[in-house]
Design an enzyme around this catalytic site. Sequence first.
Site, PDB file in Angstrom:
ATOM      1  N   GLU A 131      17.480-103.826  61.774  1.00 24.08           N
ATOM      2  CA  GLU A 131      18.127-104.104  60.503  1.00 24.08           C
ATOM      3  C   GLU A 131      19.345-103.206  60.310  1.00 24.08           C
ATOM      4  OE1 GLU A 131      14.805-103.631  57.811  1.00 24.08           O
ATOM      5  OE2 GLU A 131      14.523-105.794  57.688  1.00 24.08           O
ATOM      6  N   CYS A 144      25.110 -98.962  57.054  1.00 29.51           N
ATOM      7  CA  CYS A 144      24.026 -98.189  57.655  1.00 29.51           C
ATOM      8  C   CYS A 144      23.604 -98.867  58.944  1.00 29.51           C
ATOM      9  CB  CYS A 144      22.855 -98.089  56.681  1.00 29.51           C
ATOM     10  SG  CYS A 144      21.425 -97.226  57.352  1.00 29.51           S
ATOM     11  N   CYS A 151      10.819 -96.275  66.058  1.00 27.58           N
ATOM     12  CA  CYS A 151      11.080 -94.845  65.958  1.00 27.58           C
ATOM     13  C   CYS A 151       9.886 -94.077  66.521  1.00 27.58           C
ATOM     14  CB  CYS A 151      11.318 -94.458  64.496  1.00 27.58           C
ATOM     15  SG  CYS A 151      11.905 -92.766  64.257  1.00 27.58           S
ATOM     16  N   CYS A 155       7.555 -89.691  60.710  1.00 24.39           N
ATOM     17  CA  CYS A 155       7.650 -88.966  59.435  1.00 24.39           C
ATOM     18  C   CYS A 155       6.713 -89.637  58.435  1.00 24.39           C
ATOM     19  CB  CYS A 155       9.083 -88.961  58.929  1.00 24.39           C
ATOM     20  SG  CYS A 155      10.236 -88.118  60.039  1.00 24.39           S
ATOM     21  N   CYS A 158       7.940 -92.177  55.708  1.00 27.35           N
ATOM     22  CA  CYS A 158       8.937 -93.159  56.130  1.00 27.35           C
ATOM     23  C   CYS A 158       8.272 -94.416  56.681  1.00 27.35           C
ATOM     24  CB  CYS A 158       9.845 -92.529  57.194  1.00 27.35           C
ATOM     25  SG  CYS A 158      11.089 -93.658  57.857  1.00 27.35           S
ATOM     26  N   CYS A 389      16.573 -96.133  52.378  1.00 28.21           N
ATOM     27  CA  CYS A 389      16.254 -95.144  53.401  1.00 28.21           C
ATOM     28  C   CYS A 389      14.747 -95.097  53.609  1.00 28.21           C
ATOM     29  CB  CYS A 389      16.718 -93.763  52.960  1.00 28.21           C
ATOM     30  SG  CYS A 389      18.469 -93.620  52.684  1.00 28.21           S
TER      31      CYS A 389
END
Length: 419
Positions: A131, A144, A151, A155, A158, A389
């Site tokens: 995305e 962005c 990933c 975290c 997240c 975010c």
Amino acid sequence: MLNSGLEIMSVMDAMTVTKPAGAPMRSADAALKPSLIGLSREEMGAALRERGVAEKQIKMRVAQLWNWIYVRGVSDFDHMTNVAKDMREMLKQHFTIARPEIVEEQVSNDGTRKWLLRFPARGAGRPVEIEAVYIPEEGRGTLCISSQVGCTLTCSFCHTGTQRLVRNLTAEEILSQLLLARDRLGDFPDREAPQGTIMPAEGRKVSNIVMMGMGEPLYNFDAVKQALLIATDGDGLSLSKRRVTLSTSGVVPEIFRTGDEIGVMLAISLHAVRDDLRDILVPINKKYPLKELIDACRTYPGLSNARRITFEYVMLKDVNDSLEDAKGLVRLLKGVPAKINLIPFNPWPGTNYQCSDWAQIEKFADFINSAGYASPIRTPRGRDILAACGQLKSESERMRKTERLAFEAMMIANHGADD
């Protein structure tokens, strides 16, 4: 102040796009051809040389292609009108400059746009999806960009971090996000934006880019470096390096290289001022603890009051939002030219965290400001399309649209220079 009254977007408000006019998507056949996008001039010259282009023509042909791809923004060799027909036929036979497939395009009530893009498998077993998000503001338009599919950092707050890493994106795939956004926004010469598009009134529609999408950019350093050097090349896309921000969770060995070899603005995903807490929130801290991270920031090439490091700090209720945390943040960053972006936590399904109370966020910000650090509280953006975010996630693990649109979010702002 946080706009908690923004209406949740209906399913009909989100647009699904399969093949926008004027921007050829990569076909299955094109996916087998190497792309000229993302190649350095030297690599592009070598590719032409391998296809029989005469040595004396290489420099001229590379200059032509560079201009058509990055200044004019063409995605079809047939549109290169000053290139001989036989050369265009050779290029079509052996290369591609087509854009990635748009699986879905969503438009928020506030003008934020989110694209779900599909790329070839390239070792992943099946095509992959990422995305990218565009955030229009009065004086700038920020894109962005993602650097990985998934990933590895896990975290705890997240949503993207709950998706396993599938693979790194190539320089072409990173750069293609910028080219596609400029296509869709009418940001190349002789192009028009879709009617009703919200964007800056003057100047470029995409004036700033931030490497804050899916993935950890510094775990894909070489591809990110190549893409950003092309994006900031003065004879092509020509973005100012002061308008490009790379965000890292703290891959310490690559921080100096980022400033030295790429020269863009740096953002640190910080979120805690104690190692015991940051070990939980940002587990890479176990490998590169706070002292090592801040020491690397102090020696970042070009660091000055005019080129400050941005520290991202997500506000988690009763976790990291106390006055003692604010005091610790000031102590930690003493002597570092810095700006601190306070981020109200963006909820996502399954999370155990809550956003700090607004009054507490303001108290936290007031203390940081009184200590001499700019600490803007991010304006909520794209909250109705889960574009914030820590909320980006690819198609295989996304919620159903009706569920996604029910969650509030905010988007990236206040990164990079305004001038």
